[in-house]
Write an enzyme that holds these catalytic residues in place. Structure first.
Site, mmCIF file in Angstrom:
data_model
loop_
_atom_site.group_PDB
_atom_site.id
_atom_site.type_symbol
_atom_site.label_atom_id
_atom_site.label_comp_id
_atom_site.label_asym_id
_atom_site.label_seq_id
_atom_site.Cartn_x
_atom_site.Cartn_y
_atom_site.Cartn_z
ATOM 1 N N LYS A 112 -12.405 -2.847 -24.861
ATOM 2 C CA LYS A 112 -12.912 -1.559 -24.364
ATOM 3 C C LYS A 112 -11.787 -0.554 -24.106
ATOM 4 O O LYS A 112 -11.868 0.603 -24.514
ATOM 5 C CB LYS A 112 -13.693 -1.771 -23.062
ATOM 6 C CG LYS A 112 -14.978 -2.557 -23.209
ATOM 7 C CD LYS A 112 -15.747 -2.621 -21.914
ATOM 8 C CE LYS A 112 -15.083 -3.436 -20.831
ATOM 9 N NZ LYS A 112 -15.027 -4.869 -21.129
ATOM 10 N N THR A 113 -10.751 -1.001 -23.396
ATOM 11 C CA THR A 113 -9.686 -0.074 -23.017
ATOM 12 C C THR A 113 -8.977 0.476 -24.256
ATOM 13 O O THR A 113 -8.712 1.677 -24.360
ATOM 14 C CB THR A 113 -8.681 -0.762 -22.083
ATOM 15 O OG1 THR A 113 -9.352 -1.140 -20.883
ATOM 16 C CG2 THR A 113 -7.517 0.152 -21.740
ATOM 17 N N GLU B 213 -14.951 4.252 -20.656
ATOM 18 C CA GLU B 213 -15.031 2.800 -20.754
ATOM 19 C C GLU B 213 -16.214 2.344 -19.902
ATOM 20 O O GLU B 213 -16.336 2.719 -18.735
ATOM 21 C CB GLU B 213 -13.727 2.187 -20.252
ATOM 22 C CG GLU B 213 -13.655 0.690 -20.390
ATOM 23 C CD GLU B 213 -12.264 0.148 -20.107
ATOM 24 O OE1 GLU B 213 -12.177 -1.011 -19.661
ATOM 25 O OE2 GLU B 213 -11.271 0.868 -20.323
#
Length: 462
Positions: free
Chosen positions: A121-122, A165
């Site tokens: 995600k990051t 995110e």
């Protein structure tokens, strides 16, 4: 198109303001003109970055840190019920707002793009933030890690896109209503909140169901869990799949490694498009293709976005080079789930000339209890590893659950591994193992990241 301050968020107080998710929201609110205050357990560069924006940051938690005129108190799921500032908020009748609700309010009036999945995600959110900024679209963004400096995890932009995110760990991503959502993968993790894969699927189905009418779900065609989710959300939002699978809508034709970069070719709308990803490994190439597909779903021209993706050079703690000493490179990795560990080790193997040595710190007792064997198997991809004690974060110990579970599993998989119970001993142990041409990877979601500079100092003094 800029958004103003959400209702009741003009004087927020954040408990745990230095955290990755909390600090990003605080930063955006400060940039929008809010009078931001908060507290954190310890001093940090992030706290200083927030002060530079005009925020008041207290160190330590105490009832007197909460101002009487605060309009709300923002908390994450990590804040315990007995926190003195939370108790003071109840006494004063100040509303308590979860971090996810605060973030959702920041997206109102904009075009949200939410990035979800068990891993990646990051990185994917960062790729989008950097590439969209490179194109002059001036997005707002909130990321779970810093791009290039403390406090660089979030920005209030004047454009209409908001990239966020979306965290599944506590189901807080159910609060968002994105125009475009990415699901990178679906696996069982966060065992304190999810008891089974069925619960995970239900949670991601709820997230997909929050996509606004006419919106798009961008989802992996390669990951088994993602494919299962795709079958469950049929009849919902428009679905665009990506990956190396033959039936992917945005198909990866090839990934050619060039040292710590990759050249990626995709087939999109019947035409091949080739671009560079400036971080190593198939895992990160896949993240870049997900970002490409999502940007195109928002109307960004594919060729322009593909070229701009090459401007992304990494995010802190995601295969971040900390330095080199005595011919040894030290790289920091946030990987803490076996899938992430495997992806980062494979990426490093593709670009390493010498041996790969890992300093691994398990994160959470519950995760180690459930996935310790798989963590040990992942470490067999390194040439040698040391394993530290479990970083507890928000959890209390579980009887019988120690890092020895990982050590035993690694040895059973044929790995060379050594337990080190005092973290302060790790730099000397690693320096004694490493030689010119080797690569040292500090790995884990806890404070193992602090060891990078100490390892470099020890190597320099050899």
């Amino acid at each position: 198109m800029a958004a103003g301050l959400p209702t009741a968020m003009d004087r927020p107080h954040f408990i745990g303001i230095g955290g990755a998710g909390m600090s990003g929201i605080a930063k955006i609110l400060a940039q929008r003109g809010a009078k931001v205050a908060g507290s954190d357990a310890k001093e940090s560069a992030t706290a200083e970055a927030l002060r530079a924006l005009g925020a008041t940051v207290h160190i330590g938690h105490a009832a007197e840190h909460l101002a009487d005129d605060a309009t709300c108190v923002v908390v994450s799921s990590a804040i315990r019920a007995d926190n003195p500032e939370l108790a003071r908020a109840a006494e004063l009748g100040i509303p308590v707002v979860h971090r996810s609700d605060a973030l959702a309010s920041l997206m109102e009036g904009l075009r949200p793009l939410a990035v979800a999945g068990t891993h990646g995600k990051t990185t994917t959110t960062s790729m989008l933030a950097v590439s969209l900024s490179e194109l002059g679209l001036v997005p707002s963004y909130a990321i779970g890690g810093d791009l290039d400096a403390p406090g660089s995890n979030a920005l209030h932009g004047d454009g209409e896109i908001f990239v966020a995110e979306a965290d599944e760990s506590d189901r807080s991503f159910h609060k968002y209503a994105p125009e475009v959502a990415i699901v990178l993968n679906v696996e069982l993790d966060h065992h304190a909140n999810y008891a089974s894969m069925d619960e995970i699927y239900e949670s991601f189905e709820t997230f997909a169901g929050r996509i606004v009418p006419g919106g798009t779900l961008v989802i992996s065609a390669d990951h088994a869990g993602a494919r299962e989710l795709t079958s469950r959300v049929s009849g919902g939002p428009r679905v665009v799949t990506y990956g190396e699978a033959e039936d992917a809508d945005v198909r990866i034709v090839s990934i050619v490694p060039h040292g710590l970069k990759s050249e990626v070719t995709v087939l999109l709308d019947g035409e091949e498009l080739t671009f560079t990803v400036s971080v190593p490994g198939r895992h990160y190439a896949g993240n870049a293709v997900a970002a490409l597909a999502a940007g195109v779903a928002l109307g960004v021209p594919a060729a322009e976005l593909a070229a701009a993706l090459g401007a992304y050079t990494g995010v802190k703690r995601r295969l971040q080079l900390k330095g080199e000493a005595a011919g040894v490179q030290v790289i920091d990795s946030y990987a803490h789930h076996p899938t992430e560990m495997t992806a980062d080790l494979e990426a490093m193997r593709a670009g390493a000339a010498g041996r790969i040595l890992v300093v691994f710190q398990p994160h959470l007792f519950s995760r180690t209890q459930e996935l310790g064997r798989e963590m040990g198997q992942a470490l067999s991809l390194a040439d040698a590893s040391i394993v530290l004690d479990i970083y507890p974060a928000r959890e209390d110990p579980i009887p019988g659950v120690t890092s020895e579970l990982i050590v035993d599993a690694a040895r059973a998989a044929g790995a060379e591994v050594k337990p080190v119970h005092d973290k302060a001993d790790a730099p000397a142990v690693v320096a004694g193992m490493a030689g010119p041409g080797d690569l040292v990877l500090t790995m884990g979601a806890g404070d193992v990241t602090d060891l990078g500079p100490r390892i470099l100092d020890r190597l320099q003094s050899k």
